[in-house]
Design a protein around this motif. Sequence first.
Motif, PDB file in Angstrom:
ATOM      1  N   ILE A 275       0.848  -1.202   0.000  1.00 51.71           N
ATOM      2  CA  ILE A 275       0.000   0.000   0.000  1.00 51.71           C
ATOM      3  C   ILE A 275       0.879   1.245   0.000  1.00 51.71           C
ATOM      4  O   ILE A 275       1.894   1.320   0.705  1.00 51.71           O
ATOM      5  CB  ILE A 275      -0.929   0.015   1.224  1.00 51.71           C
ATOM      6  CG1 ILE A 275      -1.861  -1.196   1.203  1.00 51.71           C
ATOM      7  CG2 ILE A 275      -1.751   1.301   1.278  1.00 51.71           C
ATOM      8  CD1 ILE A 275      -2.696  -1.331   2.455  1.00 51.71           C
ATOM      9  N   ASN A 276       0.495   2.244  -0.782  1.00 48.92           N
ATOM     10  CA  ASN A 276       1.169   3.548  -0.776  1.00 48.92           C
ATOM     11  C   ASN A 276       0.391   4.495   0.133  1.00 48.92           C
ATOM     12  O   ASN A 276      -0.780   4.787  -0.128  1.00 48.92           O
ATOM     13  CB  ASN A 276       1.251   4.113  -2.198  1.00 48.92           C
ATOM     14  CG  ASN A 276       2.162   3.298  -3.082  1.00 48.92           C
ATOM     15  OD1 ASN A 276       3.303   3.022  -2.729  1.00 48.92           O
ATOM     16  ND2 ASN A 276       1.669   2.892  -4.244  1.00 48.92           N
ATOM     17  N   TRP A 277       1.037   4.953   1.188  1.00 53.99           N
ATOM     18  CA  TRP A 277       0.391   5.786   2.200  1.00 53.99           C
ATOM     19  C   TRP A 277       0.822   7.234   2.060  1.00 53.99           C
ATOM     20  O   TRP A 277       2.019   7.531   1.996  1.00 53.99           O
ATOM     21  CB  TRP A 277       0.735   5.306   3.606  1.00 53.99           C
ATOM     22  CG  TRP A 277       0.224   3.946   3.949  1.00 53.99           C
ATOM     23  CD1 TRP A 277       0.880   2.752   3.813  1.00 53.99           C
ATOM     24  CD2 TRP A 277      -1.052   3.635   4.512  1.00 53.99           C
ATOM     25  NE1 TRP A 277       0.099   1.719   4.254  1.00 53.99           N
ATOM     26  CE2 TRP A 277      -1.101   2.229   4.687  1.00 53.99           C
ATOM     27  CE3 TRP A 277      -2.154   4.395   4.889  1.00 53.99           C
ATOM     28  CZ2 TRP A 277      -2.205   1.579   5.222  1.00 53.99           C
ATOM     29  CZ3 TRP A 277      -3.260   3.748   5.409  1.00 53.99           C
ATOM     30  CH2 TRP A 277      -3.282   2.367   5.579  1.00 53.99           C
ATOM     31  N   VAL A 278      -0.163   8.146   2.053  1.00 51.33           N
ATOM     32  CA  VAL A 278       0.095   9.586   2.120  1.00 51.33           C
ATOM     33  C   VAL A 278      -0.776  10.145   3.237  1.00 51.33           C
ATOM     34  O   VAL A 278      -2.006  10.102   3.151  1.00 51.33           O
ATOM     35  CB  VAL A 278      -0.214  10.306   0.795  1.00 51.33           C
ATOM     36  CG1 VAL A 278      -0.025  11.808   0.959  1.00 51.33           C
ATOM     37  CG2 VAL A 278       0.676   9.779  -0.328  1.00 51.33           C
ATOM     38  N   LEU A 279      -0.141  10.638   4.295  1.00 52.83           N
ATOM     39  CA  LEU A 279      -0.860  11.263   5.397  1.00 52.83           C
ATOM     40  C   LEU A 279      -0.608  12.759   5.348  1.00 52.83           C
ATOM     41  O   LEU A 279       0.484  13.206   4.943  1.00 52.83           O
ATOM     42  CB  LEU A 279      -0.398  10.708   6.754  1.00 52.83           C
ATOM     43  CG  LEU A 279      -0.935   9.328   7.169  1.00 52.83           C
ATOM     44  CD1 LEU A 279      -0.378   8.213   6.285  1.00 52.83           C
ATOM     45  CD2 LEU A 279      -0.611   9.035   8.629  1.00 52.83           C
ATOM     46  N   THR A 280      -1.597  13.540   5.734  1.00 52.83           N
ATOM     47  CA  THR A 280      -1.422  14.992   5.766  1.00 52.83           C
ATOM     48  C   THR A 280      -1.729  15.508   7.168  1.00 52.83           C
ATOM     49  O   THR A 280      -2.520  14.910   7.914  1.00 52.83           O
ATOM     50  CB  THR A 280      -2.345  15.698   4.756  1.00 52.83           C
ATOM     51  OG1 THR A 280      -3.707  15.644   5.217  1.00 52.83           O
ATOM     52  CG2 THR A 280      -2.256  15.042   3.383  1.00 52.83           C
ATOM     53  N   SER A 281      -1.089  16.601   7.518  1.00 55.41           N
ATOM     54  CA  SER A 281      -1.328  17.231   8.825  1.00 55.41           C
ATOM     55  C   SER A 281      -0.999  18.712   8.710  1.00 55.41           C
ATOM     56  O   SER A 281      -0.264  19.145   7.810  1.00 55.41           O
ATOM     57  CB  SER A 281      -0.473  16.578   9.918  1.00 55.41           C
ATOM     58  OG  SER A 281       0.901  16.843   9.709  1.00 55.41           O
ATOM     59  N   ASN A 282      -1.571  19.480   9.641  1.00 58.96           N
ATOM     60  CA  ASN A 282      -1.248  20.897   9.740  1.00 58.96           C
ATOM     61  C   ASN A 282      -0.199  21.162  10.810  1.00 58.96           C
ATOM     62  O   ASN A 282       0.453  22.206  10.797  1.00 58.96           O
ATOM     63  CB  ASN A 282      -2.511  21.714  10.050  1.00 58.96           C
ATOM     64  CG  ASN A 282      -3.539  21.596   8.945  1.00 58.96           C
ATOM     65  OD1 ASN A 282      -3.197  21.418   7.775  1.00 58.96           O
ATOM     66  ND2 ASN A 282      -4.813  21.687   9.296  1.00 58.96           N
ATOM     67  N   ASN A 283      -0.062  20.214  11.751  1.00 60.06           N
ATOM     68  CA  ASN A 283       0.946  20.355  12.810  1.00 60.06           C
ATOM     69  C   ASN A 283       1.337  18.958  13.281  1.00 60.06           C
ATOM     70  O   ASN A 283       0.629  18.339  14.069  1.00 60.06           O
ATOM     71  CB  ASN A 283       0.390  21.185  13.973  1.00 60.06           C
ATOM     72  CG  ASN A 283       1.455  21.473  15.016  1.00 60.06           C
ATOM     73  OD1 ASN A 283       2.601  21.043  14.895  1.00 60.06           O
ATOM     74  ND2 ASN A 283       1.080  22.199  16.054  1.00 60.06           N
ATOM     75  N   HIS A 284       2.459  18.459  12.800  1.00 57.73           N
ATOM     76  CA  HIS A 284       2.864  17.091  13.120  1.00 57.73           C
ATOM     77  C   HIS A 284       3.261  16.919  14.585  1.00 57.73           C
ATOM     78  O   HIS A 284       3.362  15.791  15.069  1.00 57.73           O
ATOM     79  CB  HIS A 284       4.023  16.661  12.218  1.00 57.73           C
ATOM     80  CG  HIS A 284       5.332  17.281  12.586  1.00 57.73           C
ATOM     81  ND1 HIS A 284       5.648  18.584  12.261  1.00 57.73           N
ATOM     82  CD2 HIS A 284       6.391  16.775  13.254  1.00 57.73           C
ATOM     83  CE1 HIS A 284       6.854  18.857  12.701  1.00 57.73           C
ATOM     84  NE2 HIS A 284       7.337  17.784  13.312  1.00 57.73           N
ATOM     85  N   ARG A 285       3.469  18.011  15.308  1.00 60.41           N
ATOM     86  CA  ARG A 285       3.846  17.894  16.719  1.00 60.41           C
ATOM     87  C   ARG A 285       2.714  17.328  17.568  1.00 60.41           C
ATOM     88  O   ARG A 285       2.954  16.857  18.691  1.00 60.41           O
ATOM     89  CB  ARG A 285       4.273  19.257  17.272  1.00 60.41           C
ATOM     90  CG  ARG A 285       5.536  19.808  16.623  1.00 60.41           C
ATOM     91  CD  ARG A 285       5.954  21.137  17.256  1.00 60.41           C
ATOM     92  NE  ARG A 285       7.150  21.670  16.635  1.00 60.41           N
ATOM     93  CZ  ARG A 285       7.152  22.429  15.543  1.00 60.41           C
ATOM     94  NH1 ARG A 285       5.986  22.708  14.950  1.00 60.41           N
ATOM     95  NH2 ARG A 285       8.267  22.863  15.025  1.00 60.41           N
TER      96      ARG A 285
END
Length: 365
Positions: A275-285
């Motif tokens: 599986i190819n995973w792409v996760l997005t976030s505005n603040n990875h902390r």
Amino acid sequence: MSKMRFVLSEFPDPKLEEAAIIRRLMAFQTCLQNKRLFSAQMSKSAENNIRSDWTLTNNDIPKALEIRIRRWAKKIHRNHMKRVGLTHLSPDDLQMLKPCRDGADIFELRNLHHADEIAAALHAEYPWLSDATTYVWQSLRQNCRNGRPGAHFAPVLLDGPPGIGKSAWARSLAQLLGAPEMIIDATVENASFSLVGSQRGWSNSMPGRLLSFMLRSSVANPLVVIDEIEKSGVPTSAKGRTFSLPDALLPLLEGMTARSWTCPYFQCGFDMSSINWVLTSNNHRDLPEPLLSRLHVIKLKTLSRDHLRQFITREAVKRKLSSESTENVATTIDQACRDGYQIDLRTVIRALELAENQQSRSTLH
């Protein structure tokens, strides 16, 4: 397009069903008896003359031998079912797994130049996301050079301000790869069972969205996008059990455990490592450290004025806006940036839609 083994358990073989084994053994015994009788009583020429008129039937098999045949068939079937890992499933569940019985399709790159073409197309459309494009480009080339089957890259987290096109970039990547895509909004589907399913035996047990999607498409390396993962939270049951989406992702993002991931509903193994995973976030902390350790984090910046103008020019051509309308939108956005406003792609798209509506509005007389 090649295939890879996806369901790791063995399916029951219809040829090894007890009734099918009995039919084959009875037919074999009948044929064997016929040959013995013909060879003992007649010459070859006489046999040819009456073969069509005189043959034994299954009913002519001695009762004692028939009992032995049924015992053999039962033993063979029982030994086969011991090796099969899906005997606990209902016929409906087996039907869901049937499309991947002979393996799942895997989308592949034609060659190294194919990876270059994908990267060039992505960079032309999203030049401000060049770091993400470069990472995928290099990963695809490395995967192709190593001879690993399928177009694959390691899980990646796109971390940056909202409205810069992270999810749109991922969808464009899926289209360029030719692989099916699945998008999960972590703010809405924030429980683990929405992704991986619920335990078999519960009143509302069901397979998760991810496995259901892969079984329907019969593809082993889709592109899965989880949007705004840091906003998933930690859903908790009345008994205090937590069902965190990041916790459910941990074994799926780790290569070794993903190769033999056990579905809580089907209770059998699946190879989820492609599986190819792409996760997005505005603040990875805000994300837990175990999740971050399994991801390649790419920190993205806000869009520059040049990038915004490039986007406006390209979208204006798609919307068939006049040069005057395009320049008005570009001037308005440029002035807002100089005034200190944070302008994202959503704001630009709304401005373009307004210009499009005004341009298409009928003139009043």
